[in-house]
Design an enzyme around this catalytic site. Structure first.
Site, PDB file in Angstrom:
ATOM      1  N   PHE A 350      28.511  23.512  36.571  1.00 43.81           N
ATOM      2  CA  PHE A 350      28.785  22.084  36.717  1.00 43.81           C
ATOM      3  C   PHE A 350      29.761  21.774  37.849  1.00 43.81           C
ATOM      4  CE2 PHE A 350      32.660  22.930  34.893  1.00 43.81           C
ATOM      5  CZ  PHE A 350      33.020  22.364  33.686  1.00 43.81           C
ATOM      6  N   GLU A 351      29.847  20.470  38.173  1.00 39.78           N
ATOM      7  CA  GLU A 351      30.613  19.971  39.324  1.00 39.78           C
ATOM      8  C   GLU A 351      30.151  20.608  40.632  1.00 39.78           C
ATOM      9  OE1 GLU A 351      34.753  19.153  39.199  1.00 39.78           O
ATOM     10  OE2 GLU A 351      34.812  19.036  37.030  1.00 39.78           O
ATOM     11  N   GLY A 352      28.865  20.854  40.721  1.00 42.95           N
ATOM     12  CA  GLY A 352      28.285  21.477  41.901  1.00 42.95           C
ATOM     13  C   GLY A 352      28.074  22.960  41.661  1.00 42.95           C
TER      14      GLY A 352
END
Length: 378
Positions: A350-352
Site C-alpha cells: 500500500f501507499e504505492g
C-alpha cells in the site's frame, strides 16, 4: 505507557476491530489531530515530532494504520490543497476525532494505474453541484469515515476549447447522501483496521467542495501520497526496536547444545542485520522529516519513496529473521511475533507498491541528468 499497558493487540487482531473505548482514548489523547495546526484544534506537530510519535504507537499495526489513514492521507489533502474556508469547516472536527477521514482513490480496475479511475463527477445543470457516481475498494477507515477525499473523472475544457476527462479531488461528506460502504474485509494482517468498499450513487457534492483546482486531482493525490510515505520508516523502526528487545530476551535465555542461542554466530548475524536495518530506516526518516520541516514545502517525494521502499522491505526481512531465531515460539498465535509478520506484509503493497516506487525513484532521479544532456545535445 497507554499502548504498552492497555492496548490488547491480540484481541484486536482476533476480533478484527479496534474497540470503541480504545478509539475514544486515542481521540482524547489528541492522536487524530497530530498534524492539524493548532488554530484548527490540532496539536500542530512538525513532521519530526509526528515521526517520533509514530515510533511509540507502532507495536499495534491496526491502530497505526487507522491513524495514518485518517491524517497522513485522509485529511492531508485539505491541509495541502484546501481553501481557508474548507480548512475552517472540516479540520476542527477531524482533529478532535469527532469525524474520521478516509482517502478514496483505488477502484476495482484501477490500482497502481491511478489515472485510469472510472468514478465520475458530472456538473449539475445549475452548476451548483457535482453528481458523483462510482465505487472505491480497499478503503482504510471506509466504514468509519464521515469525510472522504474522493477522486473522480470530470469534464474539463482545455485552453484550445477541447473537452477532456481529467481527475478532480472532492471533499465528500457521508451526510451528502448516496454514500454507502460494504462489510469490513477479512484481511491477512492489520486486521483491526477497517477496510471496505465505498460506493457513491448520485451523491450531490457542492462545487465549493472541490479540493484544489478542477482537473487538478491527480496532482493532489500524488502530493498527498508523497508527503505521507516518509512516516512509515519511524513506525517500522519503533516496531523493530521492540521486536529486537523481545527476541534478544529469548536468545539470551534459550539454551541449545548447552549454550545460549545468543552465543551462536549465525544468530548474532541476524541481530546485526536487524539492528542495521532499524538504524538506517530511522536515520532516513528523521533526515527526510527534517527536510520536510524546512520553510517553503520542499519537494521530498524521492526521499519519501526511498524511505518507504527500504523500510517496508527491511520490516519484512527483519521480522522473518526474528521468527527464525524464535523457532516454534514465533509461529504460535499465543505470542505477538506471527502477527507482526502478517501485519508487515502489507507495507510492500500500500501507499504505492515498491515496484512502482522503484520506477519513480529511478525516472525522477534521471530527470535532471536528462535535462542537462538534452541541452548539451541541442
Amino acid at each position: 505507557e497507554y499502548f504498552l499497558l492497555t492496548v490488547d493487540s491480540r484481541k484486536i487482531d482476533q476480533e478484527g476491530k479496534i474497540p470503541n473505548e480504545t478509539l475514544e482514548k486515542l481521540k482524547s489523547l489528541g492522536l487524530f489531530g497530530l498534524l492539524v495546526p493548532e488554530e484548527y484544534g490540532g496539536l500542530g506537530l512538525s513532521n519530526t515530532m509526528y515521526a517520533r510519535l509514530g515510533e511509540v504507537i507502532s507495536m499495534d499495526g491496526s491502530i497505526t494504520v487507522t491513524l495514518a489513514a485518517h491524517q497522513a492521507i485522509g485529511l492531508k489533502g485539505i491541509l495541502l490543497a484546501g481553501s481557508e474556508e474548507q480548512k475552517a469547516r472540516y479540520l476542527p472536527r477531524l482533529a478532535s476525532g469527532e469525524h474520521v477521514a478516509a482517502f478514496c482513490l483505488t477502484e476495482p480496475a484501477s490500482g497502481s494505474d491511478a489515472a485510469s479511475i472510472q468514478t465520475r463527477a458530472t456538473l449539475s445543470e445549475d452548476k451548483k453541484h457535482y453528481v458523483l457516481n462510482g465505487s472505491k475498494v480497499w478503503i482504510t477507515n471506509g466504514g468509519l469515515a464521515n469525510v472522504f477525499t474522493v477522486f473522480a473523472k470530470t469534464e474539463v475544457v482545455d485552453s484550445d476549447g477541447s473537452v477532456k476527462d481529467k481527475i478532480t479531488a472532492f471533499i465528500v461528506e457521508r451526510d451528502f447522501g448516496g454514500v454507502t460502504n460494504g462489510k469490513p474485509e477479512d484481511k491477512l494482517g492489520i486486521r483491526g483496521s477497517n477496510t471496505c468498499e465505498v460506493h457513491f450513487e448520485n451523491t450531490r457534492v457542492p462545487v465549493g467542495n472541490v479540493l484544489g483546482e478542477v482537473g487538478g486531482g491527480f496532482k493532489v493525490a500524488m502530493n498527498v501520497l508523497n508527503s505521507g510515505r516518509f512516516s512509515m520508516g519511524s513506525a517500522v523502526a519503533g516496531m523493530l526496536k521492540r521486536l529486537i528487545e523481545m527476541t534478544a530476551e529469548h536468545a539470551c535465555t534459550r539454551k541449545q547444545f548447552n549454550r545460549n542461542l545468543s552465543e551462536f554466530g549465525l544468530i548474532q548475524e541476524k541481530f546485526a542485520l536487524m539492528a542495521q536495518k532499524t538504524y538506517v530506516m530511522e536515520s532516513m526518516t528523521y533526515l527526510t522529516a527534517g527536510m520536510l520541516d524546512q520553510p517553503g514545502f520542499p519537494d521530498c517525494s524521492i526521499e519519501a519513496a526511498m524511505v518507504k521502499v527500504f523500510s517496508s522491505e527491511g520490516a519484512w526481512q527483519s521480522v522473518s529473521e526474528a521468527l527464525q531465531i524464535l523457532g516454534g515460539t514465533g509461529y504460535m498465535k499465543g505470542y505477538p511475533y506471527e502477527r507482526l509478520l502478517r501485519d508487515s506484509r502489507i507495507l510492500l503493497v500500500f501507499e504505492g507498491t515498491n515496484e512502482i516506487l522503484r520506477m519513480y525513484i529511478a525516472l525522477t532521479g534521471l530527470q535532471h541528468a536528462g535535462q542537462v544532456l538534452t541541452a548539451r545535445i541541442k
